[in-house]
Scaffold this motif. Structure first.
Motif, PDB file in Angstrom:
ATOM      1  N   THR A   1      -7.852  71.325 -17.007  1.00  0.00           N
ATOM      2  CA  THR A   1      -7.965  72.009 -15.717  1.00  0.00           C
ATOM      3  C   THR A   1      -9.255  71.693 -14.969  1.00  0.00           C
ATOM      4  OG1 THR A   1      -6.500  73.822 -16.374  1.00  0.00           O
ATOM      5  CG2 THR A   1      -8.029  74.270 -14.579  1.00  0.00           C
TER       6      THR A   1
ATOM      7  N   GLU B   1       0.140  71.394 -11.859  1.00  0.00           N
ATOM      8  CA  GLU B   1      -0.336  71.489 -13.240  1.00  0.00           C
ATOM      9  C   GLU B   1       0.379  72.649 -13.921  1.00  0.00           C
ATOM     10  OE1 GLU B   1      -4.375  72.316 -15.897  1.00  0.00           O
ATOM     11  OE2 GLU B   1      -4.311  72.852 -13.765  1.00  0.00           O
TER      12      GLU B   1
ATOM     13  N   CYS C   1      -5.181  72.470 -22.171  1.00  0.00           N
ATOM     14  CA  CYS C   1      -5.176  72.918 -20.778  1.00  0.00           C
ATOM     15  C   CYS C   1      -6.591  73.291 -20.334  1.00  0.00           C
ATOM     16  CB  CYS C   1      -4.234  74.101 -20.592  1.00  0.00           C
ATOM     17  SG  CYS C   1      -2.486  73.713 -20.846  1.00  0.00           S
TER      18      CYS C   1
ATOM     19  N   LEU D   1       0.536  74.788 -16.973  1.00  0.00           N
ATOM     20  CA  LEU D   1      -0.446  75.073 -18.014  1.00  0.00           C
ATOM     21  C   LEU D   1      -0.109  76.341 -18.778  1.00  0.00           C
ATOM     22  CD1 LEU D   1      -2.399  77.585 -16.841  1.00  0.00           C
ATOM     23  CD2 LEU D   1      -3.055  75.791 -15.263  1.00  0.00           C
TER      24      LEU D   1
ATOM     25  N   LYS E   1      -1.407  75.287  -9.597  1.00  0.00           N
ATOM     26  CA  LYS E   1      -1.481  75.619 -11.026  1.00  0.00           C
ATOM     27  C   LYS E   1      -0.426  76.665 -11.366  1.00  0.00           C
ATOM     28  CE  LYS E   1      -5.893  76.704 -11.093  1.00  0.00           C
ATOM     29  NZ  LYS E   1      -7.252  76.959 -11.636  1.00  0.00           N
TER      30      LYS E   1
END
Length: 312
Positions: A71, A58, A67, A60, A89
């Motif tokens: 998330t 991800e 986001c 972000l 992340k």
């Protein structure tokens, strides 16, 4: 669980199966399946780690509203899949070099990496169901022993059990405070109970993009329709009346109950029969309902087309 290459339909080789590690193990904790990556561990977690277990990367930006909505959904799915993939992340603001190498131009950007290769990706905060469908192309969905909390809440709403629905939506909100759609659903339950003041308070506190979303407008419209609707006693008092006023009051009552299809049918009939009634109020109310339901709703497309036919 095996990851499948949708281009061939064949299971991809997973070294984890021969190394003694089994993806999808039952006993996992957040630290082992949800990892923040940066320059110091990107190679180990994402590139090397994906040789054993698929990685959902991800990309972000901490200040991005999309986001913040996405998330919690990805973290929830990572827990449900119990180690079948690792959620990595990456903050692209803190790690612009990695973002540039990955070709990330905007967040959120989610990439599925397996065997050190990019297999698929999507951009933007997709709805949870869409993400589930996307993941389902590659990973076998975890066995569900019962309804999810969200499904239980939706079922409770359908059954008119607002007390249970409120409890479940409060749980979802506590678990994912930035997933504002749960708050809109909770406001919808409050609306069904007639607690319009608290429902409006929740809607007004949402970020503009959620407050003004199709679902947010829909709940607000339900409140307005409920306030405008005649009482059941008033409707019963109409008896067998079939004049324009009676038809409009019947339509208003249906809207107040959330019965959109019979309300739309009644409004369309009134518009066809007596366009001048109430300064064309039947058509104006139809437009309000379309806006409340959203342009993609089946009822909107069906009845907008029928209204257009009557007009032209």
């Amino acid at each position: 669980m095996q990851i499948v290459d949708p281009r061939t339909g064949a299971p991809m080789e997973n070294p984890a199966e021969t190394s003694g590690h089994r993806a999808g193990a039952q006993d996992v904790d957040d630290a082992s399946i949800i990892v923040t990556v940066d320059m110091s561990n990107f190679q180990q977690v994402v590139l090397e780690g994906s040789m054993n277990t698929p990685v959902l990367l991800e990309c972000l930006s901490s200040g991005n509203d999309e986001c913040q909505r996405l998330t919690p959904v990805l973290e929830k799915l990572a827990r449900e899949y119990k180690g079948a993939f690792i959620l990595a992340k990456l903050d692209i603001d803190s790690e612009p070099q990695i973002a540039a190498q990955l070709g990330v131009r905007a967040a959120p950007d989610v990439k599925l990496i397996a065997q050190g290769q990019l297999y698929d990706q999507f951009q933007g905060a997709l709805p949870e169901q869409k993400i589930r469908e996307w993941l389902g192309q590659y990973l076998e969905a975890p066995q569900d022993t019962g309804l999810s909390t969200q499904a239980q809440a939706e079922q409770a709403v359908e059954q008119g059990d607002t007390a249970t629905a409120k409890t479940l939506y409060q749980q979802l909100i506590n678990e994912s405070p930035n997933h504002h759609e749960y708050k809109i659903d909770y406001a919808g339950v409050l609306t069904a109970e007639g607690d319009f003041a608290q429902a409006l308070e929740i809607l007004d506190a949402l970020p503009p993009e959620d407050r003004d979303s199709s679902k947010g407008r829909g709940v607000r419209a339900r409140i307005e329709f409920a306030k405008e609707a005649p009482s059941r006693e008033d409707v019963d008092a109409l008896g067998a009346r079939d004049d324009s006023e009676a038809q409009f009051l019947q339509a208003q009552f249906a809207l107040g109950q959330g019965q959109y299809e019979p309300a739309l049918e009644a409004l369309l009939t009134l518009m066809q029969k007596d366009r001048s009634y109430g300064d064309d109020i039947a058509r104006k109310t139809l437009l309000r309902v379309f806006d409340a339901l959203g342009k993609e709703h089946t009822l909107t497309t069906t009845y907008r087309r029928r209204m257009f036919t009557l007009l032209y």
